[in-house]
Scaffold this motif. Structure first.
Motif, mmCIF file in Angstrom:
data_model
loop_
_atom_site.group_PDB
_atom_site.id
_atom_site.type_symbol
_atom_site.label_atom_id
_atom_site.label_comp_id
_atom_site.label_asym_id
_atom_site.label_seq_id
_atom_site.Cartn_x
_atom_site.Cartn_y
_atom_site.Cartn_z
ATOM 1 N N CYS A 179 0.519 2.068 5.141
ATOM 2 C CA CYS A 179 -0.137 1.290 6.050
ATOM 3 C C CYS A 179 0.717 -0.351 6.594
ATOM 4 O O CYS A 179 0.326 -0.509 7.419
ATOM 5 C CB CYS A 179 -1.661 1.029 6.731
ATOM 6 S SG CYS A 179 -2.229 -0.218 4.458
ATOM 7 N N CYS A 233 0.385 -1.312 -0.038
ATOM 8 C CA CYS A 233 0.178 -0.290 -0.466
ATOM 9 C C CYS A 233 0.757 1.031 0.035
ATOM 10 O O CYS A 233 1.437 1.130 0.962
ATOM 11 C CB CYS A 233 -0.844 -0.280 1.061
ATOM 12 S SG CYS A 233 -2.289 1.363 1.166
ATOM 13 N N CYS A 256 -6.587 4.490 2.911
ATOM 14 C CA CYS A 256 -5.133 5.328 1.862
ATOM 15 C C CYS A 256 -5.197 5.572 1.186
ATOM 16 O O CYS A 256 -3.892 6.292 0.964
ATOM 17 C CB CYS A 256 -4.635 3.997 2.384
ATOM 18 S SG CYS A 256 -3.927 2.949 3.786
HETATM 19 ZN ZN LIG Z 1 -3.205 1.003 3.295
#
Ligand SMILES: [Zn+2]
Ligand SMILES: [Zn+2]
Length: 312
Positions: free
Chosen positions: A269, A265, A294
């Protein structure tokens, strides 16, 4: 005739010795185990790092033993039981299992994330996350929801945990508990359900707390194992996310990405694809996201400045 008790008055020196014992060497021994455990439990619950508890436990043998009491482990904060990825070993795994057996849901969440994303034990990871979610752990509810939203880990297979709620329900519950990303994700659900071509006015304020971004900004970049982390890793970042980020850095994920095509990601994260083309992606095809939350945060804080689609 007045009766005199058959006792001998202590001398001055004896008094001093008793007094000294009362406030010095022996007073701690006089405290009950329950009381010491209760104090240690409060320390573990408010600890901001493992050293807060370890420092106390190192003070004497009794503290060391009582510090491992189930009540202390049950109440330990996520920071007290956090483990850096570089220190991961069988003993660290056993320690988290011990905390889970004591009823610590933070440990269940942290180990669930490690099992699912780092070790690829999807069913075991989901079971641990579900256990924490059932105890209303906001991060676990949210993480389970996004795993289900995008079908990570092939959890529709035979090992899938069948007792999970609908992902939208999990996400809604997490957002009601104040989880920022869950609120954003629910905002997306509502927008899509409303079937509107463009986001309504309320949408943007629901997604991003601009005061929060301004306040935290890039000052909150944190150096974890020489990896500069994005704004996501602000002071409140959960140790599970920090573990995942460091894990991939240590695993030299760049070369892995080349070999298996799985993306991290872009918001850092710590979540990583469990199969090719699993994550959402920006239309520029250069950034990948485990969730809409996100994507939105990364866009607002970083990617809007570099995405060529934004500059066309
Ligand atoms: Zn993420
Ligand atoms: Zn882009």
């Amino acid at each position: 005739m007045k009766r005199v008790a058959n006792t001998v008055k202590p001398s001055r020196d004896e008094k001093r010795i008793r007094f000294s014992d009362a406030i010095g060497r022996n007073w701690f021994d006089a405290l009950s185990d329950d009381l010491v455990i209760s104090i240690l439990s409060k320390i573990s619950a408010s600890a901001k790092s493992p050293s807060d508890l370890i420092g106390v436990m190192s003070s004497c043998k009794r503290m060391k033993i009582l510090g491992m009491d189930l009540v202390v482990l049950k109440n330990a904060s996520c920071y007290a039981i956090s483990i850096p990825a570089r220190s991961w070993c069988d003993q660290a795994h056993q320690f988290l299992c011990h905390c889970i057996d004591a009823g610590n849901m933070e440990a269940s969440y942290i180990l669930g994330m490690i099992e699912f994303y780092c070790l690829g034990h999807y069913a075991r990871g989901v079971d641990l996350l579900a256990r924490a979610a059932q105890a209303s752990h906001p991060e676990a509810l949210y993480s389970l929801a996004i795993i289900l939203f995008i079908g990570s880990g092939d959890i529709s297979g035979p090992d899938y945990h069948h007792n999970l709620d609908d992902p939208a329900a999990l996400c809604a519950k997490s957002s009601m508990l104040g989880h920022r990303d869950a609120i954003t994700e629910i905002g997306h659900c509502l927008w899509r359900c409303a079937n509107m071509p463009h986001p309504p006015d309320w949408f943007h304020s629901l997604l991003i707390d601009e005061d929060e971004i301004e306040e935290n900004g890039m000052e909150l970049e944190e150096d974890v194992g020489n990896t500069k982390l994005s704004m996501y890793h602000e002071k409140q970042a959960h140790p599970a996310n920090l573990f995942l980020v460091e894990w991939w850095r240590l695993s030299d994920v760049k070369s892995k990405r080349e070999s298996d095509g799985l993306e991290l990601c872009s918001r850092l994260c710590g979540r990583r694809e469990t199969r090719s083309n699993e994550f959402y992606r920006c239309r520029c095809n250069k950034e990948f996201y485990c969730s809409h939350a996100c994507q939105d945060v990364h866009w607002e804080t970083e990617h809007h400045a570099t995405c060529h689609l934004n500059n066309e």
